[in-house]
Design a protein around this motif. Structure first.
Motif, PDB file in Angstrom:
ATOM      1  N   GLN A   1       0.727  -1.135  -0.118  1.00 31.57           N
ATOM      2  CA  GLN A   1      -0.116  -0.079  -0.053  1.00 31.57           C
ATOM      3  C   GLN A   1       0.784   1.045  -0.047  1.00 31.57           C
ATOM      4  O   GLN A   1       0.441   2.501  -0.501  1.00 31.57           O
ATOM      5  CB  GLN A   1      -1.079  -0.134   1.323  1.00 31.57           C
ATOM      6  N   SER A   2       2.199   1.193   0.224  1.00 30.24           N
ATOM      7  CA  SER A   2       2.947   2.230   0.441  1.00 30.24           C
ATOM      8  C   SER A   2       3.932   2.338  -0.666  1.00 30.24           C
ATOM      9  O   SER A   2       4.777   3.232  -0.833  1.00 30.24           O
ATOM     10  CB  SER A   2       3.611   2.240   1.729  1.00 30.24           C
ATOM     11  N   ASP A   3       3.910   1.447  -1.435  1.00 33.29           N
ATOM     12  CA  ASP A   3       4.641   1.235  -2.759  1.00 33.29           C
ATOM     13  C   ASP A   3       4.183   1.740  -3.848  1.00 33.29           C
ATOM     14  O   ASP A   3       3.157   1.287  -4.397  1.00 33.29           O
ATOM     15  CB  ASP A   3       5.276  -0.244  -2.954  1.00 33.29           C
ATOM     16  N   SER A   4       4.786   2.782  -4.452  1.00 33.12           N
ATOM     17  CA  SER A   4       3.928   3.606  -5.793  1.00 33.12           C
ATOM     18  C   SER A   4       4.105   2.881  -7.140  1.00 33.12           C
ATOM     19  O   SER A   4       3.435   3.133  -7.793  1.00 33.12           O
ATOM     20  CB  SER A   4       4.268   4.876  -6.109  1.00 33.12           C
ATOM     21  N   ASN A   5       5.076   1.836  -6.893  1.00 31.36           N
ATOM     22  CA  ASN A   5       5.296   0.806  -8.178  1.00 31.36           C
ATOM     23  C   ASN A   5       4.270  -0.479  -8.091  1.00 31.36           C
ATOM     24  O   ASN A   5       4.171  -1.091  -9.169  1.00 31.36           O
ATOM     25  CB  ASN A   5       6.608   0.415  -8.065  1.00 31.36           C
ATOM     26  N   TRP A   6       3.516  -0.359  -7.022  1.00 32.91           N
ATOM     27  CA  TRP A   6       2.634  -1.576  -6.970  1.00 32.91           C
ATOM     28  C   TRP A   6       1.340  -1.358  -7.854  1.00 32.91           C
ATOM     29  O   TRP A   6       0.988  -0.271  -8.134  1.00 32.91           O
ATOM     30  CB  TRP A   6       1.794  -1.834  -5.337  1.00 32.91           C
ATOM     31  N   LEU A   7       1.075  -2.386  -8.563  1.00 36.99           N
ATOM     32  CA  LEU A   7      -0.102  -2.122  -9.662  1.00 36.99           C
ATOM     33  C   LEU A   7      -1.498  -1.781  -8.994  1.00 36.99           C
ATOM     34  O   LEU A   7      -2.087  -0.931  -9.850  1.00 36.99           O
ATOM     35  CB  LEU A   7      -0.264  -3.749 -10.226  1.00 36.99           C
ATOM     36  N   GLY A   8      -1.683  -1.924  -7.749  1.00 38.90           N
ATOM     37  CA  GLY A   8      -2.811  -1.359  -7.135  1.00 38.90           C
ATOM     38  C   GLY A   8      -2.595  -0.380  -6.372  1.00 38.90           C
ATOM     39  O   GLY A   8      -3.611   0.082  -5.571  1.00 38.90           O
ATOM     40  N   TYR A   9      -1.609   0.212  -6.663  1.00 37.74           N
ATOM     41  CA  TYR A   9      -1.383   1.605  -5.803  1.00 37.74           C
ATOM     42  C   TYR A   9      -2.463   2.542  -5.863  1.00 37.74           C
ATOM     43  O   TYR A   9      -2.774   3.079  -4.946  1.00 37.74           O
ATOM     44  CB  TYR A   9      -0.039   2.186  -5.837  1.00 37.74           C
ATOM     45  N   ASN A  10      -3.079   2.770  -7.111  1.00 39.47           N
ATOM     46  CA  ASN A  10      -3.941   4.155  -7.206  1.00 39.47           C
ATOM     47  C   ASN A  10      -5.403   3.509  -7.095  1.00 39.47           C
ATOM     48  O   ASN A  10      -6.275   4.455  -7.302  1.00 39.47           O
ATOM     49  CB  ASN A  10      -3.451   4.683  -8.348  1.00 39.47           C
ATOM     50  N   PHE A  11      -5.691   2.354  -7.058  1.00 39.56           N
ATOM     51  CA  PHE A  11      -7.092   1.875  -6.842  1.00 39.56           C
ATOM     52  C   PHE A  11      -7.590   1.142  -5.805  1.00 39.56           C
ATOM     53  O   PHE A  11      -8.887   0.796  -5.557  1.00 39.56           O
ATOM     54  CB  PHE A  11      -7.547   1.297  -8.272  1.00 39.56           C
ATOM     55  N   ALA A  12      -6.488   0.468  -5.181  1.00 36.34           N
ATOM     56  CA  ALA A  12      -6.824  -0.457  -4.152  1.00 36.34           C
ATOM     57  C   ALA A  12      -6.724   0.166  -2.665  1.00 36.34           C
ATOM     58  O   ALA A  12      -6.403  -0.473  -1.913  1.00 36.34           O
ATOM     59  CB  ALA A  12      -5.945  -1.724  -4.010  1.00 36.34           C
ATOM     60  N   LYS A  13      -7.317   1.500  -2.577  1.00 35.05           N
ATOM     61  CA  LYS A  13      -7.335   2.249  -1.503  1.00 35.05           C
ATOM     62  C   LYS A  13      -8.520   2.120  -0.591  1.00 35.05           C
ATOM     63  O   LYS A  13      -9.412   3.085  -0.508  1.00 35.05           O
ATOM     64  CB  LYS A  13      -7.073   3.745  -1.947  1.00 35.05           C
ATOM     65  N   TYR A  14      -8.922   1.009  -0.075  1.00 32.37           N
ATOM     66  CA  TYR A  14      -9.995   0.774   0.545  1.00 32.37           C
ATOM     67  C   TYR A  14      -9.638   0.899   2.160  1.00 32.37           C
ATOM     68  O   TYR A  14      -9.276  -0.254   2.887  1.00 32.37           O
ATOM     69  CB  TYR A  14     -10.614  -0.674   0.116  1.00 32.37           C
TER      70      TYR A  14
END
Length: 245
Positions: free
Chosen positions: A148-161
């Motif tokens: 969740q704190s890794d901006s390179n993670w594929l879900g970084y910008n949409f998995a913010k639940y």
């Protein structure tokens, strides 16, 4: 015959997990908050020739319900080999850190964290009677603080639940401590992410439910040399499965 209890097993990934364990020769206690839904689900499995299944009413947020389920199962079997803590909720909408209400957080934690602790503590005595007890806590990569704190993670910008993710991060911590406390025993305790899956939980988006259940069953069937105290997401890390907490 090996026995398993799966919470929230009347539909979705829990139901498919029950089906796959039945095919592995287990007797499955199909946990359902609503008994009628559980009975209907068990009948579907029996119609497929998977007869070693029994619906059990269990609301993981209710002390009395969990206690009654423990008594009922204890009257039927002297041991439990596998516990799969599958029951979970999203916490609803809005789900962001600034908009979600305290009651949303509480409800999510009550099911996803307190419920897991409640059920695990209620059934730990039956599990201790197994030669190879296994506990699988169904988690999610969304609950990884590292991802969740890794901006390179594929879900970084949409998995913010925020609600759901916070509760699953807490579940992961519970798993770490549970595995630690049982480290000198035959238990294997792991947090498993089944992946983004086509169920009503996701609006039927994602991968196939059969694959998700296979990921859970794999860790329910670990042998004596299997891992314990791990956070696994084969969707995120296909090579080894293990991901950062």
């Amino acid at each position: 015959m090996r026995t398993a209890l799966i919470t929230g097993a009347n539909k979705g990934i829990g139901f498919e997990t029950a089906k796959q364990l039945l095919r592995e020769g287990f007797y499955v206690y199909l946990g359902s908050r609503n008994l009628d839904n559980g009975l209907q689900a068990s009948q579907k499995l029996k119609a497929e020739g998977l007869t070693n299944v029994e619906a059990i009413q269990i609301d993981v947020t209710n002390d009395v319900s969990v206690k009654n389920a423990r008594i009922e199962i204890g009257n039927k079997t002297g041991r439990l080999d596998v516990l799969i803590n599958n029951a979970g909720i999203t916490g609803g909408i809005p789900y962001t850190a600034l908009e979600a209400s305290p009651s949303q957080f509480f409800e999510a934690f009550d099911t996803n964290v307190f419920g897991v602790a409640r059920v695990t503590q209620a059934f730990i005595d039956l599990l201790k009677k197994s030669d190879e007890p296994r506990i699988v806590n169904v988690s999610t990569s969304v609950g990884s603080l590292s991802l969740q704190s890794d901006s390179n993670w594929l879900g970084y910008n949409f998995a913010k639940y925020a609600v759901y993710g916070s509760s699953k991060a807490a579940l992961n911590m519970y798993t770490v401590h549970l595995a630690y406390e049982l480290r000198e025993t035959r238990f294997k305790v792991n947090a498993i992410c089944p992946g983004y899956t086509k169920t009503d939980f996701t609006g039927y988006n994602g991968g196939e439910v059969e694959v998700a259940a296979q990921r859970i069953v794999k860790y329910a069937l670990l042998d004596k040399d299997g891992v314990t105290g791990k956070f696994i997401s084969e969707e995120t890390n296909p090579e080894t499965g293990e991901i950062a907490w």
